[in-house]
Design a protein around this motif. Sequence first.
Motif, short mmCIF file in Angstrom:
data_model
loop_
_atom_site.label_atom_id
_atom_site.label_comp_id
_atom_site.label_asym_id
_atom_site.label_seq_id
_atom_site.Cartn_x
_atom_site.Cartn_y
_atom_site.Cartn_z
N ARG A 19 38.70 31.58 -18.51
CA ARG A 19 37.80 32.50 -19.22
C ARG A 19 37.52 33.73 -18.37
O ARG A 19 37.46 33.65 -17.16
N ARG A 20 37.36 34.87 -19.05
CA ARG A 20 37.02 36.12 -18.35
C ARG A 20 35.62 36.05 -17.80
O ARG A 20 34.73 35.41 -18.38
N LEU A 21 35.39 36.75 -16.69
CA LEU A 21 34.04 36.87 -16.14
C LEU A 21 33.21 37.75 -17.06
O LEU A 21 33.68 38.77 -17.54
N GLU A 22 31.98 37.36 -17.30
CA GLU A 22 31.08 38.13 -18.16
C GLU A 22 30.18 39.06 -17.36
O GLU A 22 29.49 39.89 -17.92
N GLN A 23 30.15 38.91 -16.04
CA GLN A 23 29.27 39.73 -15.20
C GLN A 23 30.04 40.21 -13.98
O GLN A 23 31.06 39.65 -13.62
N VAL A 24 29.52 41.26 -13.37
CA VAL A 24 30.12 41.80 -12.15
C VAL A 24 29.80 40.85 -10.99
O VAL A 24 28.68 40.36 -10.88
N VAL A 25 30.78 40.58 -10.14
CA VAL A 25 30.59 39.74 -8.97
C VAL A 25 30.97 40.51 -7.72
O VAL A 25 31.64 41.55 -7.79
N ARG A 26 30.54 40.03 -6.57
CA ARG A 26 30.90 40.67 -5.29
C ARG A 26 32.08 39.91 -4.71
O ARG A 26 32.00 38.71 -4.48
N LEU A 27 33.20 40.61 -4.51
CA LEU A 27 34.41 40.00 -3.95
C LEU A 27 34.77 40.70 -2.65
O LEU A 27 34.77 41.93 -2.58
N VAL A 28 35.09 39.92 -1.64
CA VAL A 28 35.51 40.45 -0.34
C VAL A 28 36.83 39.78 0.02
O VAL A 28 36.98 38.56 -0.09
N LEU A 29 37.80 40.58 0.46
CA LEU A 29 39.14 40.10 0.78
C LEU A 29 39.37 40.11 2.29
O LEU A 29 39.05 41.10 2.96
N THR A 30 39.90 39.03 2.80
CA THR A 30 40.41 38.96 4.16
C THR A 30 41.81 38.35 4.06
O THR A 30 41.98 37.33 3.38
N ALA A 31 42.80 38.96 4.67
CA ALA A 31 44.18 38.50 4.55
C ALA A 31 44.85 38.44 5.91
O ALA A 31 44.53 39.21 6.81
N THR A 32 45.81 37.52 6.04
CA THR A 32 46.63 37.39 7.24
C THR A 32 48.08 37.36 6.81
O THR A 32 48.48 36.55 5.97
N GLY A 33 48.90 38.27 7.38
CA GLY A 33 50.32 38.33 7.06
C GLY A 33 51.12 37.30 7.83
O GLY A 33 50.60 36.65 8.76
N PRO A 34 52.39 37.13 7.49
CA PRO A 34 53.24 36.14 8.15
C PRO A 34 53.41 36.40 9.65
O PRO A 34 53.67 35.47 10.41
N ASP A 35 53.23 37.66 10.06
CA ASP A 35 53.37 37.99 11.48
C ASP A 35 52.03 37.88 12.23
O ASP A 35 51.93 38.21 13.40
N GLY A 36 50.97 37.42 11.52
CA GLY A 36 49.67 37.25 12.15
C GLY A 36 48.75 38.46 12.04
O GLY A 36 47.59 38.41 12.44
N GLN A 37 49.25 39.58 11.49
CA GLN A 37 48.41 40.77 11.34
C GLN A 37 47.33 40.49 10.31
O GLN A 37 47.60 39.95 9.24
N ARG A 38 46.09 40.86 10.64
CA ARG A 38 44.95 40.60 9.76
C ARG A 38 44.38 41.89 9.18
O ARG A 38 44.38 42.91 9.85
N VAL A 39 43.88 41.80 7.97
CA VAL A 39 43.20 42.90 7.29
C VAL A 39 41.89 42.36 6.74
O VAL A 39 41.86 41.28 6.16
N GLY A 40 40.82 43.11 6.91
CA GLY A 40 39.58 42.73 6.28
C GLY A 40 38.49 42.45 7.28
O GLY A 40 38.71 42.52 8.48
N PRO A 41 37.33 42.17 6.76
CA PRO A 41 37.02 42.04 5.34
C PRO A 41 36.99 43.40 4.62
O PRO A 41 36.58 44.39 5.20
N VAL A 42 37.46 43.40 3.38
CA VAL A 42 37.53 44.61 2.56
C VAL A 42 36.79 44.31 1.25
O VAL A 42 37.10 43.32 0.57
#
Length: 64
Positions: A19-42
């Motif tokens: 089901r689709r979200l009916e309200q706005v939520v707070r989302l934060v992304l943190t990612a790690t690539g295969p080489d170990g490089q990290r991005v975030g939190p965004v």
Amino acid sequence: MSGVGAQGVTIRATYGDGRRLEQVVRLVLTATGPDGQRVGPVQLEPQPEGQGFYSSGPVSSDRL
């Protein structure tokens, strides 16, 4: 999830049953690539594409 590299990340958030979200939520992304490089939190921001769409905007080295 879609989008890669310097263009950022765009997601469509739904409930576990699809089901689709009916309200706005707070989302934060943190990612790690295969080489170990990290991005975030965004912080992901709501987008005009429709309910449940969020985007990081361009991801640059200052967000690492």
